[in-house]
Design an enzyme around this catalytic site. Structure first.
Site, short mmCIF file in Angstrom:
data_model
loop_
_atom_site.label_atom_id
_atom_site.label_comp_id
_atom_site.label_asym_id
_atom_site.label_seq_id
_atom_site.Cartn_x
_atom_site.Cartn_y
_atom_site.Cartn_z
N PHE A 155 0.84 -1.19 0.00
CA PHE A 155 0.00 0.00 0.00
C PHE A 155 0.88 1.25 0.00
O PHE A 155 0.63 2.21 -0.73
CB PHE A 155 -0.90 -0.01 1.24
N LYS A 213 8.42 -4.95 13.26
CA LYS A 213 7.95 -3.84 14.08
C LYS A 213 8.48 -3.90 15.52
O LYS A 213 8.56 -2.86 16.19
CB LYS A 213 6.42 -3.78 14.09
#
Length: 263
Positions: free
Chosen positions: A31, A79
């Site tokens: 994205f 992350k």
């Protein structure tokens, strides 16, 4: 001679151009790449956004040095692992325990990296308008980096949370333990797993959908397809559904503000 002028033109075009990008693995359907490329073109921003698909988080140092990147987004599975590669940490990222944005400051010989979390900003902006007074408890499906930002936001909004995973441990229940009582009590359900993401659109979290009602709110961090099987099954039971597109847009815009020192 023509080649000389072509190369010269390219170099002139690239001079002063900032580099941003995304690190993760895999990065088949990004994205961020599409969003930032369109944004830079539309707003006439002199910058590029690259995908850095890395098999080990240690490669981030090489990328920063070689590419002179000004900022990076961080996705699965890094992350949490990226904490070892930051010099400074934003208070929200520290509280959450996960980083999805790196701001890099270069000098002549070195660089410094600061970690942030904008997943929380994107998620809060997306889900808050749909929260009702009877939404008191939430199930978070998955225990990865995104789930930590989701837990942080829900608890900030006064909603009690419970993680659901395949393996039971402290603070985590299993999918097989979900029954009518739990499903009735926890009427906010957030899918923080990649299940249902294109091209594997027929996959979905293994929860008892028959206990979902019109009082349930289902949120899927997946944005492609727009309506995953998880959301479709919830809608069939009358639930309110939200996909991950607005969360992604929110976190991307917050990242851009951080890179440009606007927040």
């Amino acid at each position: 001679m023509i080649l000389f002028f072509v190369v010269r033109y390219i170099l002139l075009r690239l001079r002063g151009e900032k580099i941003y990008g995304l690190i993760g693995f895999p990065l088949e359907h990004s994205f961020s790449k599409r969003y930032f490329t369109d944004k830079f073109k539309k707003e006439k921003i002199k910058a590029r956004y690259n995908l850095f698909e890395i098999k080990d988080i240690s490669e981030v140092t090489r990328i920063i040095k070689k590419q002179k990147v000004a900022g990076l987004n961080v996705t699965i599975p890094y992350k949490e692992k990226v904490f070892d590669y930051v010099d400074d940490l934003d208070v929200t990222a520290k509280s959450i325990g996960a980083i999805n944005v790196l701001k890099i400051t270069h000098n002549k010989k070195n660089f410094r990296v600061k970690g942030y979390n904008t997943d929380a900003i994107g998620f809060e902006e997306s889900i808050k308008p749909s929260i009702k007074p009877y939404h008191k408890k939430a199930l978070i499906l998955g225990t990865g980096g995104a789930s930590k930002a989701i837990k942080y936001v829900l608890e900030k909004l006064g909603i009690e949370t419970m993680y659901v995973s395949r393996s039971e441990k402290e603070g985590v229940i299993t999918y097989s333990s979900l029954d009518e009582k739990i499903m009735s009590e926890y009427n906010v359900i957030v899918n923080a797993t990649p299940l249902g993401t294109y091209p594997n659109i027929d996959t979905y979290p293994d929860i008892p959908y028959l206990y979902i009602t019109d009082k349930h709110l289902l949120f899927d961090v997946v944005y492609n397809p727009a309506e995953t099987q998880f959301l479709k099954k919830g809608k069939e039971q009358g639930a309110t559904i939200i996909n991950g597109e607005q969360m992604l847009i929110g976190q991307a815009e917050a990242a851009w503000k951080i890179w440009n020192e606007q927040i």
